[in-house]
Design a protein around this motif. Structure first.
Motif, PDB file in Angstrom:
ATOM      1  N   MET A  83      14.150  48.728  41.794  1.00  0.00           N
ATOM      2  CA  MET A  83      13.632  49.932  41.967  1.00  0.00           C
ATOM      3  C   MET A  83      13.800  50.411  43.538  1.00  0.00           C
ATOM      4  O   MET A  83      14.142  51.470  43.621  1.00  0.00           O
ATOM      5  N   ALA A  84      13.257  49.548  44.364  1.00  0.00           N
ATOM      6  CA  ALA A  84      13.669  49.794  45.717  1.00  0.00           C
ATOM      7  C   ALA A  84      14.948  50.127  46.033  1.00  0.00           C
ATOM      8  O   ALA A  84      15.267  50.811  46.886  1.00  0.00           O
ATOM      9  N   ASP A  85      15.753  49.162  45.432  1.00  0.00           N
ATOM     10  CA  ASP A  85      17.472  49.092  45.587  1.00  0.00           C
ATOM     11  C   ASP A  85      17.998  50.504  45.281  1.00  0.00           C
ATOM     12  O   ASP A  85      18.597  51.223  45.852  1.00  0.00           O
ATOM     13  N   PHE A  86      17.604  50.964  44.129  1.00  0.00           N
ATOM     14  CA  PHE A  86      17.855  52.210  43.517  1.00  0.00           C
ATOM     15  C   PHE A  86      17.448  53.238  44.355  1.00  0.00           C
ATOM     16  O   PHE A  86      18.071  54.253  44.471  1.00  0.00           O
ATOM     17  N   CYS A  87      16.211  53.515  44.724  1.00  0.00           N
ATOM     18  CA  CYS A  87      15.344  54.472  45.587  1.00  0.00           C
ATOM     19  C   CYS A  87      15.950  54.665  46.968  1.00  0.00           C
ATOM     20  O   CYS A  87      15.871  55.610  47.730  1.00  0.00           O
ATOM     21  N   ALA A  88      16.516  53.480  47.522  1.00  0.00           N
ATOM     22  CA  ALA A  88      16.517  53.394  48.970  1.00  0.00           C
ATOM     23  C   ALA A  88      17.683  54.516  49.377  1.00  0.00           C
ATOM     24  O   ALA A  88      17.412  55.354  50.341  1.00  0.00           O
ATOM     25  N   PRO A  89      18.876  54.867  48.743  1.00  0.00           N
ATOM     26  CA  PRO A  89      19.658  55.711  49.296  1.00  0.00           C
ATOM     27  C   PRO A  89      18.949  57.227  49.065  1.00  0.00           C
ATOM     28  O   PRO A  89      19.422  58.064  50.003  1.00  0.00           O
ATOM     29  N   PHE A  90      18.283  57.482  48.327  1.00  0.00           N
ATOM     30  CA  PHE A  90      17.499  58.846  48.201  1.00  0.00           C
ATOM     31  C   PHE A  90      16.509  58.857  49.420  1.00  0.00           C
ATOM     32  O   PHE A  90      16.482  60.043  49.955  1.00  0.00           O
ATOM     33  N   GLU A  91      16.068  57.782  50.040  1.00  0.00           N
ATOM     34  CA  GLU A  91      15.100  58.056  51.055  1.00  0.00           C
ATOM     35  C   GLU A  91      15.995  58.313  52.312  1.00  0.00           C
ATOM     36  O   GLU A  91      15.730  59.073  53.227  1.00  0.00           O
ATOM     37  N   VAL A  92      17.254  57.551  52.379  1.00  0.00           N
ATOM     38  CA  VAL A  92      18.178  57.929  53.632  1.00  0.00           C
ATOM     39  C   VAL A  92      18.620  59.136  53.455  1.00  0.00           C
ATOM     40  O   VAL A  92      18.645  60.294  54.570  1.00  0.00           O
ATOM     41  N   GLU A  93      18.932  59.800  52.170  1.00  0.00           N
ATOM     42  CA  GLU A  93      19.614  61.057  52.208  1.00  0.00           C
ATOM     43  C   GLU A  93      18.586  62.320  52.430  1.00  0.00           C
ATOM     44  O   GLU A  93      18.992  63.187  53.066  1.00  0.00           O
ATOM     45  N   GLY A  94      17.232  61.898  52.023  1.00  0.00           N
ATOM     46  CA  GLY A  94      16.207  62.809  52.330  1.00  0.00           C
ATOM     47  C   GLY A  94      15.747  62.809  53.619  1.00  0.00           C
ATOM     48  O   GLY A  94      14.775  63.755  53.895  1.00  0.00           O
ATOM     49  N   GLY A  95      16.372  61.770  54.530  1.00  0.00           N
ATOM     50  CA  GLY A  95      15.799  61.855  55.682  1.00  0.00           C
ATOM     51  C   GLY A  95      14.649  61.190  56.282  1.00  0.00           C
ATOM     52  O   GLY A  95      13.921  61.194  57.217  1.00  0.00           O
ATOM     53  N   ARG A  96      14.155  60.511  55.269  1.00  0.00           N
ATOM     54  CA  ARG A  96      12.741  59.657  55.463  1.00  0.00           C
ATOM     55  C   ARG A  96      12.992  58.366  56.072  1.00  0.00           C
ATOM     56  O   ARG A  96      12.138  57.609  56.434  1.00  0.00           O
ATOM     57  N   THR A 128      12.518  48.196  52.961  1.00  0.00           N
ATOM     58  CA  THR A 128      11.474  47.550  53.429  1.00  0.00           C
ATOM     59  C   THR A 128      10.330  48.574  53.426  1.00  0.00           C
ATOM     60  O   THR A 128       9.092  48.258  53.089  1.00  0.00           O
ATOM     61  N   ALA A 129      10.450  49.973  53.589  1.00  0.00           N
ATOM     62  CA  ALA A 129       9.207  50.738  53.487  1.00  0.00           C
ATOM     63  C   ALA A 129       8.853  51.132  52.062  1.00  0.00           C
ATOM     64  O   ALA A 129       7.757  50.977  51.667  1.00  0.00           O
ATOM     65  N   LEU A 130       9.607  51.017  51.136  1.00  0.00           N
ATOM     66  CA  LEU A 130       9.642  51.102  49.692  1.00  0.00           C
ATOM     67  C   LEU A 130       8.912  49.829  49.284  1.00  0.00           C
ATOM     68  O   LEU A 130       7.951  50.078  48.490  1.00  0.00           O
ATOM     69  N   MET A 131       9.250  48.810  49.801  1.00  0.00           N
ATOM     70  CA  MET A 131       8.629  47.443  49.143  1.00  0.00           C
ATOM     71  C   MET A 131       7.066  47.398  49.597  1.00  0.00           C
ATOM     72  O   MET A 131       6.535  46.712  49.030  1.00  0.00           O
ATOM     73  N   ALA A 132       7.018  48.034  50.698  1.00  0.00           N
ATOM     74  CA  ALA A 132       5.615  48.119  51.274  1.00  0.00           C
ATOM     75  C   ALA A 132       4.591  49.201  50.391  1.00  0.00           C
ATOM     76  O   ALA A 132       3.414  49.136  50.069  1.00  0.00           O
ATOM     77  N   TYR A 133       5.447  50.307  49.973  1.00  0.00           N
ATOM     78  CA  TYR A 133       4.775  51.360  49.298  1.00  0.00           C
ATOM     79  C   TYR A 133       4.689  51.113  47.656  1.00  0.00           C
ATOM     80  O   TYR A 133       3.608  51.715  47.139  1.00  0.00           O
ATOM     81  N   PHE A 134       5.731  50.686  47.428  1.00  0.00           N
ATOM     82  CA  PHE A 134       5.487  50.391  45.569  1.00  0.00           C
ATOM     83  C   PHE A 134       4.181  49.759  45.281  1.00  0.00           C
ATOM     84  O   PHE A 134       3.626  50.003  44.156  1.00  0.00           O
ATOM     85  N   PRO A 135       3.562  48.821  45.763  1.00  0.00           N
ATOM     86  CA  PRO A 135       2.643  48.117  45.145  1.00  0.00           C
ATOM     87  C   PRO A 135       1.204  48.860  45.090  1.00  0.00           C
ATOM     88  O   PRO A 135       0.434  48.415  44.416  1.00  0.00           O
ATOM     89  N   THR A 136       1.266  49.884  45.640  1.00  0.00           N
ATOM     90  CA  THR A 136       0.119  51.029  45.619  1.00  0.00           C
ATOM     91  C   THR A 136       0.417  51.987  44.530  1.00  0.00           C
ATOM     92  O   THR A 136      -0.683  52.714  44.113  1.00  0.00           O
ATOM     93  N   LEU A 137       1.523  51.890  43.709  1.00  0.00           N
ATOM     94  CA  LEU A 137       1.958  52.703  42.691  1.00  0.00           C
ATOM     95  C   LEU A 137       1.342  51.923  41.367  1.00  0.00           C
ATOM     96  O   LEU A 137       1.618  50.840  41.136  1.00  0.00           O
ATOM     97  N   GLN A 138       0.902  52.786  40.372  1.00  0.00           N
ATOM     98  CA  GLN A 138       0.286  52.125  39.139  1.00  0.00           C
ATOM     99  C   GLN A 138       1.435  51.014  38.521  1.00  0.00           C
ATOM    100  O   GLN A 138       0.797  50.018  38.181  1.00  0.00           O
ATOM    101  N   ARG A 139       2.494  51.621  38.248  1.00  0.00           N
ATOM    102  CA  ARG A 139       3.685  50.748  37.624  1.00  0.00           C
ATOM    103  C   ARG A 139       3.447  49.111  38.178  1.00  0.00           C
ATOM    104  O   ARG A 139       3.949  48.337  37.626  1.00  0.00           O
ATOM    105  N   TRP A 140       3.455  48.992  39.397  1.00  0.00           N
ATOM    106  CA  TRP A 140       3.531  47.953  40.253  1.00  0.00           C
ATOM    107  C   TRP A 140       2.639  47.141  40.791  1.00  0.00           C
ATOM    108  O   TRP A 140       2.558  46.258  41.307  1.00  0.00           O
ATOM    109  N   LYS A 141       1.396  47.835  40.596  1.00  0.00           N
ATOM    110  CA  LYS A 141       0.139  47.014  40.699  1.00  0.00           C
ATOM    111  C   LYS A 141      -0.018  45.859  39.904  1.00  0.00           C
ATOM    112  O   LYS A 141       0.166  45.690  38.809  1.00  0.00           O
ATOM    113  N   ALA A 142      -0.472  44.540  40.698  1.00  0.00           N
ATOM    114  CA  ALA A 142      -0.553  43.294  40.296  1.00  0.00           C
ATOM    115  C   ALA A 142      -1.705  43.350  39.214  1.00  0.00           C
ATOM    116  O   ALA A 142      -2.665  44.151  39.039  1.00  0.00           O
TER     117      ALA A 142
END
Length: 88
Positions: free
Chosen positions: A52-65, A74-88
């Motif tokens: 999912m991070a690989d898929f979303c990364a280009p959108f983060e660059v495109e959006g200027g984030r 790197t940022a997405l892999m730090a953020y995603f564990p806070t989201l419901q789908r990826w919580k352990a």
């Protein structure tokens, strides 16, 4: 005026407006996940958090984030564990 608080997709992290909500199996709106991640009561992609991070990364660059794909991943892999789908 209705509550204008943006919901965040609990799979990809995208801020969603109501028209971007996913759908449950019965066709009702699901405000936890976006229409790109969740449709008819199931996730559109059977993927790992890393995929999912690989898929979303280009959108983060495109959006200027993020400046680079690697920075975005790197940022997405730090953020995603806070989201419901990826919580352990």
């Amino acid at each position: 005026m209705e509550n204008m608080e943006l919901k965040i997709c609990q799979s990809c992290g995208m801020p969603m407006q109501e028209e971007q909500y996913g759908t449950n199996q019965d066709g009702s709106k699901n405000d936890m996940y976006c229409c790109y991640c969740y449709k008819d009561g199931a996730f559109e992609q059977d993927c790992t958090m890393e995929q999912m991070a690989d898929f979303c990364a280009p959108f983060e660059v495109e959006g200027g984030r993020s400046k680079t794909i690697e920075e975005a991943k790197t940022a997405l892999m730090a953020y995603f564990p806070t989201l419901q789908r990826w919580k352990a």
